[in-house]
Design an enzyme around this catalytic site. Sequence first.
Site, PDB file in Angstrom:
ATOM      1  N   ASP A  50      10.451   8.150  -0.735  1.00  0.00           N
ATOM      2  CA  ASP A  50       9.898   7.086   0.109  1.00  0.00           C
ATOM      3  C   ASP A  50       9.270   7.716   1.341  1.00  0.00           C
ATOM      4  O   ASP A  50       9.969   8.333   2.149  1.00  0.00           O
ATOM      5  CB  ASP A  50      11.057   6.142   0.479  1.00  0.00           C
ATOM      6  N   ASP A 110       2.300   3.806 -17.886  1.00  0.00           N
ATOM      7  CA  ASP A 110       3.181   3.030 -18.759  1.00  0.00           C
ATOM      8  C   ASP A 110       2.475   1.700 -19.060  1.00  0.00           C
ATOM      9  O   ASP A 110       2.241   0.904 -18.142  1.00  0.00           O
ATOM     10  CB  ASP A 110       4.495   2.783 -17.988  1.00  0.00           C
ATOM     11  N   ASP A 164       5.049   0.535 -23.900  1.00  0.00           N
ATOM     12  CA  ASP A 164       6.344  -0.143 -23.803  1.00  0.00           C
ATOM     13  C   ASP A 164       6.585  -1.133 -24.948  1.00  0.00           C
ATOM     14  O   ASP A 164       5.666  -1.871 -25.333  1.00  0.00           O
ATOM     15  CB  ASP A 164       6.339  -0.920 -22.467  1.00  0.00           C
ATOM     16  N   GLU A 193       7.097   3.463 -27.356  1.00  0.00           N
ATOM     17  CA  GLU A 193       8.517   3.118 -27.429  1.00  0.00           C
ATOM     18  C   GLU A 193       8.674   2.209 -28.644  1.00  0.00           C
ATOM     19  O   GLU A 193       8.267   1.047 -28.615  1.00  0.00           O
ATOM     20  CB  GLU A 193       8.962   2.380 -26.163  1.00  0.00           C
ATOM     21  N   HIS A 213      14.916   5.890 -18.294  1.00  0.00           N
ATOM     22  CA  HIS A 213      15.290   4.928 -17.250  1.00  0.00           C
ATOM     23  C   HIS A 213      16.119   3.769 -17.786  1.00  0.00           C
ATOM     24  O   HIS A 213      16.507   2.892 -17.026  1.00  0.00           O
ATOM     25  CB  HIS A 213      14.024   4.407 -16.563  1.00  0.00           C
ATOM     26  N   ASP A 214      16.353   3.729 -19.104  1.00  0.00           N
ATOM     27  CA  ASP A 214      17.138   2.645 -19.708  1.00  0.00           C
ATOM     28  C   ASP A 214      18.492   3.125 -20.220  1.00  0.00           C
ATOM     29  O   ASP A 214      19.235   2.340 -20.810  1.00  0.00           O
ATOM     30  CB  ASP A 214      16.384   2.066 -20.917  1.00  0.00           C
TER      31      ASP A 214
HETATM   32  C1  GLC Z   1      11.276  -1.304 -22.258  1.00  0.00           C
HETATM   33  C2  GLC Z   1      11.489  -0.613 -20.934  1.00  0.00           C
HETATM   34  C3  GLC Z   1      12.542  -1.317 -20.164  1.00  0.00           C
HETATM   35  C4  GLC Z   1      12.077  -2.736 -19.919  1.00  0.00           C
HETATM   36  C5  GLC Z   1      11.700  -3.426 -21.218  1.00  0.00           C
HETATM   37  C6  GLC Z   1      10.913  -4.658 -20.958  1.00  0.00           C
HETATM   38  O1  GLC Z   1      12.372  -1.227 -23.086  1.00  0.00           O
HETATM   39  O2  GLC Z   1      11.778   0.739 -21.151  1.00  0.00           O
HETATM   40  O3  GLC Z   1      12.841  -0.704 -18.951  1.00  0.00           O
HETATM   41  O4  GLC Z   1      13.086  -3.465 -19.277  1.00  0.00           O
HETATM   42  O5  GLC Z   1      10.891  -2.619 -22.040  1.00  0.00           O
HETATM   43  O6  GLC Z   1       9.627  -4.341 -20.530  1.00  0.00           O
END
Ligand code: GLC
Length: 551
Positions: free
Chosen positions: A19, A96, A198, A255, A328-329
């Site tokens: 930041d 993304d 995504d 993904e 991140h998940d």
């Molecule tokens: C994907 C992302 C996740 C998000 C979801 C909805 O799985 O990696 O962080 O919450 O999509 O967009």
Amino acid sequence: MKWWQKTIAYELYPKSFLDTEGQGTGTIRGITQKLDYLESLGIGAVWLTPVCRSPMVDNGYDIADYTDIDPSYGTMEDMKELIAKAKEKNIRIVMDLVFNHTSDQNPWFLESKMSKNNPKSSWYIWRDAKEDGSAPTNWRSIFGGSAWTWCEERQQYYLHTFASQQPDLNWADEDVRKALYQAANFWVDLGAGGFRIDAITYIRKPDEFKDGVPDADDGMISVHDMTANTPGILEYLYEFKREVSEGHDIFTVAEANGVSADELKYWVGEHGAFDMLFEFSHVNLEFKGVETWCRPDPWTISDLKRALRNSQNATKANGWYPAFFENHDKPRCIDHYFPECSDPSSAAKAMGTLLMTLRGTPFLYQGQELGYRNVAWPSIDCYNDISSIGQYQFALSEGLTEEEAMKCVHTFSRDSARTPMQWDDTENAGFSSGTPWLPIHDDYKEVNVEKESRDPDSVLSWYRTLAEIRQEHSALISGDWTEFMKDDPDIIAYKRKNDEEELYILINLSEKQRTFSTESVTAEHVILNNKDTYEKGSLSPLQCVILAEKL
Ligand code: GLC
């Protein structure tokens, strides 16, 4: 080979990186300021989780404008500067694309919801209520609760695979697809080096919407089981390839959970829709189907080995593997794979070695290079992650006690992956001069960039060494992957071989002292070892070595 096959990628969570404004959340300028740091890790591609304008209900995965930067991150000028400065260091910025859904504040949705006959009325998935006024189907959203929300203005329900603030787009409408490709091309023109795409498996909906057999006491079934990978999805994906990625020097990584090995050829590779595909079997070992945190199954190291073997073999002929153990998940990999670990530093190094020596492009996740650990905050009120809250409530509805439900959150919460970067041991770990949006992990005095940079035995130094070794040993990049000691329950062992050399990688993923037959290990020169010594035919707990035939 393409540039992105030879490099190391870094997944960066901008909200938690650095930041520069004292506002408690990271900025794009913060990333630009730390390009030297990324360079020191041998990174050639940085995937930014979404930085577009968003109400941040799901931390940017709810986009209100695909071609604008969220003011909390800075401006488009900041973004251009980042792309340019990164390029000077041979680092490409990867965006993304969140194309399954938008934010409910996106002007497209605001227009669509106004009536049944406006120009964007068919841009989302609208359905009438059942006769009794209830939702069109009994589908449960991924974040919990019904996947349908009632809209007063339009007197209809809309579908949302995720939160109600994330309405699903209707890909069957050609104008929607055109608008999305246009948005993607905006970023190609701006100089993006690629895209992570995504939740792509949800974009095609079935022709008929039917109730499913409930999978829990709430009378619902996961939307995933009713809509993921619907036949016909590939038509859209090939169109995306034609309209966006083809002809540009960029890469795409989708993904796409649940694509089987025999379908892979349609999804990735020369004739597939994408260059790479994130597949989750090795990070979802405890979930055979839908990821339900309160119903984990037991797993073993053999299961992990099998999952990796399958994806290494599947990508031998088709496409290229994006290796990852964190994102991140997901929880932090030390806690995930070694829940009772007595030697976290060795565990982090073992996982780092695996990441960097599998065949494919390693995707290192922010903080993993420092040996980050999960957080375990006392109550659900401390959590920001929308999915942790949904999973907690679902666990309670399934009869778990509050304490048991919190244990699930501690094990799987996405917030563990999202705590701010720990740059040094000053206040707020050097992340922000304001109040951080998520608490800093309380290990920051020990686990931080500044301290670990000075310590040759730190996890960070290990990752830097791994990056150098990848540069020095081309077999780690272009070599074949051949596994041996397949049936060993603790050790994962494989060779990487190209025309120049053959390397042996041996990783003891257990906390046991292990001996093994050295028959299949002809190399003897140790080029990397996370313990002081290596005795032929024996590995100490969590020991990993890379051996070469010649030096
Ligand atoms: C994907 C992302 C996740 C998000 C979801 C909805 O799985 O990696 O962080 O919450 O999509 O967009």
